[in-house]
Design a protein around this motif. Structure first.
Motif, PDB file in Angstrom:
ATOM      1  N   GLN A 119       0.822  -1.205   0.000  1.00 36.80           N
ATOM      2  CA  GLN A 119       0.000   0.000   0.000  1.00 36.80           C
ATOM      3  C   GLN A 119       0.858   1.257   0.000  1.00 36.80           C
ATOM      4  OE1 GLN A 119      -2.185  -1.148   3.604  1.00 36.80           O
ATOM      5  NE2 GLN A 119      -4.020  -0.958   2.343  1.00 36.80           N
ATOM      6  N   GLN A 120       0.261   2.336  -0.485  1.00 37.74           N
ATOM      7  CA  GLN A 120       0.943   3.629  -0.516  1.00 37.74           C
ATOM      8  C   GLN A 120       0.178   4.617   0.356  1.00 37.74           C
ATOM      9  OE1 GLN A 120       1.241   4.803  -4.588  1.00 37.74           O
ATOM     10  NE2 GLN A 120       2.636   3.143  -5.128  1.00 37.74           N
ATOM     11  N   TYR A 121       0.936   5.356   1.196  1.00 36.84           N
ATOM     12  CA  TYR A 121       0.347   6.336   2.095  1.00 36.84           C
ATOM     13  C   TYR A 121      -0.455   7.371   1.290  1.00 36.84           C
ATOM     14  CZ  TYR A 121      -0.046   9.893   5.726  1.00 36.84           C
ATOM     15  OH  TYR A 121      -0.534  10.806   6.622  1.00 36.84           O
ATOM     16  N   VAL A 122      -1.593   7.775   1.762  1.00 32.43           N
ATOM     17  CA  VAL A 122      -2.563   8.713   1.199  1.00 32.43           C
ATOM     18  C   VAL A 122      -3.376   8.077   0.074  1.00 32.43           C
ATOM     19  CG1 VAL A 122      -2.950  10.963   0.113  1.00 32.43           C
ATOM     20  CG2 VAL A 122      -1.195  10.733   1.862  1.00 32.43           C
ATOM     21  N   ILE A 123      -2.746   7.261  -0.776  1.00 31.13           N
ATOM     22  CA  ILE A 123      -3.491   6.614  -1.863  1.00 31.13           C
ATOM     23  C   ILE A 123      -4.340   5.470  -1.307  1.00 31.13           C
ATOM     24  CG2 ILE A 123      -3.266   5.246  -3.987  1.00 31.13           C
ATOM     25  CD1 ILE A 123      -0.721   6.905  -4.559  1.00 31.13           C
ATOM     26  N   ASP A 124      -3.726   4.598  -0.502  1.00 32.66           N
ATOM     27  CA  ASP A 124      -4.419   3.426   0.022  1.00 32.66           C
ATOM     28  C   ASP A 124      -4.843   3.549   1.481  1.00 32.66           C
ATOM     29  OD1 ASP A 124      -4.124   1.837  -2.382  1.00 32.66           O
ATOM     30  OD2 ASP A 124      -1.998   1.728  -1.877  1.00 32.66           O
ATOM     31  N   TYR A 125      -4.207   4.438   2.221  1.00 30.23           N
ATOM     32  CA  TYR A 125      -4.557   4.608   3.631  1.00 30.23           C
ATOM     33  C   TYR A 125      -4.105   5.984   4.097  1.00 30.23           C
ATOM     34  CZ  TYR A 125       0.361   3.709   4.727  1.00 30.23           C
ATOM     35  OH  TYR A 125       1.719   3.779   4.808  1.00 30.23           O
ATOM     36  N   ALA A 126      -4.700   6.433   5.214  1.00 33.97           N
ATOM     37  CA  ALA A 126      -4.353   7.758   5.728  1.00 33.97           C
ATOM     38  C   ALA A 126      -3.767   7.690   7.136  1.00 33.97           C
ATOM     39  CB  ALA A 126      -5.587   8.662   5.723  1.00 33.97           C
ATOM     40  N   GLU A 127      -3.974   6.584   7.843  1.00 32.79           N
ATOM     41  CA  GLU A 127      -3.435   6.468   9.195  1.00 32.79           C
ATOM     42  C   GLU A 127      -3.148   5.017   9.505  1.00 32.79           C
ATOM     43  OE1 GLU A 127      -7.061   6.314  12.228  1.00 32.79           O
ATOM     44  OE2 GLU A 127      -7.081   8.125  11.017  1.00 32.79           O
ATOM     45  N   VAL A 128      -2.336   4.798  10.506  1.00 33.26           N
ATOM     46  CA  VAL A 128      -1.972   3.451  10.931  1.00 33.26           C
ATOM     47  C   VAL A 128      -2.324   3.331  12.410  1.00 33.26           C
ATOM     48  CG1 VAL A 128      -0.072   1.830  11.228  1.00 33.26           C
ATOM     49  CG2 VAL A 128      -0.090   3.366   9.266  1.00 33.26           C
ATOM     50  N   TYR A 129      -2.914   2.210  12.780  1.00 30.07           N
ATOM     51  CA  TYR A 129      -3.278   2.005  14.180  1.00 30.07           C
ATOM     52  C   TYR A 129      -3.016   0.551  14.551  1.00 30.07           C
ATOM     53  CZ  TYR A 129      -5.984   1.424  18.398  1.00 30.07           C
ATOM     54  OH  TYR A 129      -6.367   1.128  19.674  1.00 30.07           O
ATOM     55  N   ALA A 130      -2.358   0.334  15.645  1.00 29.47           N
ATOM     56  CA  ALA A 130      -2.140  -1.016  16.165  1.00 29.47           C
ATOM     57  C   ALA A 130      -2.513  -1.009  17.645  1.00 29.47           C
ATOM     58  CB  ALA A 130      -0.683  -1.424  15.987  1.00 29.47           C
ATOM     59  N   PRO A 131      -3.459  -1.854  18.054  1.00 29.08           N
ATOM     60  CA  PRO A 131      -3.890  -1.875  19.454  1.00 29.08           C
ATOM     61  C   PRO A 131      -2.864  -2.561  20.355  1.00 29.08           C
ATOM     62  CG  PRO A 131      -5.034  -3.558  18.210  1.00 29.08           C
ATOM     63  CD  PRO A 131      -4.181  -2.811  17.230  1.00 29.08           C
ATOM     64  N   VAL A 132      -1.880  -1.813  20.803  1.00 25.96           N
ATOM     65  CA  VAL A 132      -0.855  -2.358  21.698  1.00 25.96           C
ATOM     66  C   VAL A 132      -0.756  -1.483  22.940  1.00 25.96           C
ATOM     67  CG1 VAL A 132       0.513  -3.434  19.869  1.00 25.96           C
ATOM     68  CG2 VAL A 132       0.977  -1.095  20.512  1.00 25.96           C
ATOM     69  N   ALA A 133      -0.337  -2.098  24.021  1.00 24.81           N
ATOM     70  CA  ALA A 133      -0.161  -1.347  25.270  1.00 24.81           C
ATOM     71  C   ALA A 133       1.238  -0.753  25.308  1.00 24.81           C
ATOM     72  CB  ALA A 133      -0.366  -2.275  26.457  1.00 24.81           C
ATOM     73  N   ARG A 134       1.344   0.452  25.831  1.00 24.24           N
ATOM     74  CA  ARG A 134       2.654   1.082  25.995  1.00 24.24           C
ATOM     75  C   ARG A 134       3.340   0.475  27.210  1.00 24.24           C
ATOM     76  NH1 ARG A 134       2.885   7.215  24.667  1.00 24.24           N
ATOM     77  NH2 ARG A 134       4.328   6.996  26.415  1.00 24.24           N
ATOM     78  N   LEU A 135       4.662   0.390  27.157  1.00 27.85           N
ATOM     79  CA  LEU A 135       5.425  -0.209  28.238  1.00 27.85           C
ATOM     80  C   LEU A 135       5.234   0.537  29.559  1.00 27.85           C
ATOM     81  CD1 LEU A 135       7.243  -2.534  28.890  1.00 27.85           C
ATOM     82  CD2 LEU A 135       9.211  -1.172  28.202  1.00 27.85           C
TER      83      LEU A 135
END
Length: 152
Positions: A98-114
């Motif tokens: 995928q290409q940024y802006v063309i295929d997606y606008a943001e990234v999210y991963a449900p992870v806990a911060r240390l």
């Protein structure tokens, strides 16, 4: 490097780590994997979870729309004694195409911060709470998407 190739002169910990690396036989290709009942069972469990959660529906690709490929990832999970606990198979999107802006606008991963985990452990120690570890199966299936995504 010679020591690591032969296993001579390794400490007990290094010997155990080398043994784990050498005994781990995660398949690297789909063709290799489908020959094994344990890996076919793991793939079936993954597909069942996807279907149970109504993650997708079969459709025809609209004209002019690009689809994203998928691939299987296979991992042997070990227990605390270094013994095989289970075989996990995950069907993942080939997001690297995928290409940024063309295929997606943001990234999210449900992870806990240390630092969040440290805070919770400190609170549990202070309050005398019990702590349990668990594996959340198919956590990605519960994400909310505002756009249609087509996978192949």
């Amino acid at each position: 490097m010679q020591d690591y190739e032969t296993g001579e002169n390794l400490s007990e910990e290094e010997d155990l780590n080398a043994m784990i690396i050498l005994t781990e036989d995660d398949p690297s290709t789909f063709e290799e994997t489908v020959k094994s009942n344990k890996w076919r069972d793991a793939m079936n469990k993954e597909i069942e979870a996807i279907e149970r959660n109504k993650t997708w529906m079969l459709t025809t690709l609209p004209e002019g729309v690009k689809s994203i490929g998928v691939k299987w990832i296979f991992k042997t999970k070990l227990n605390e004694n270094g013994e095989i606990d289970k075989c996990k198979a995950r069907l993942v999107a080939k997001g690297y195409a995928q290409q940024y802006v063309i295929d997606y606008a943001e990234v999210y991963a449900p992870v806990a911060r240390l630092d969040t985990i440290r805070l919770i452990i400190a609170l549990a120690a202070q309050e005398g709470w019990s702590i349990f570890q668990l594996d959340v199966k198919s956590a990605f299936l519960h994400g909310e998407l505002n756009e249609e995504v087509f996978v192949q």
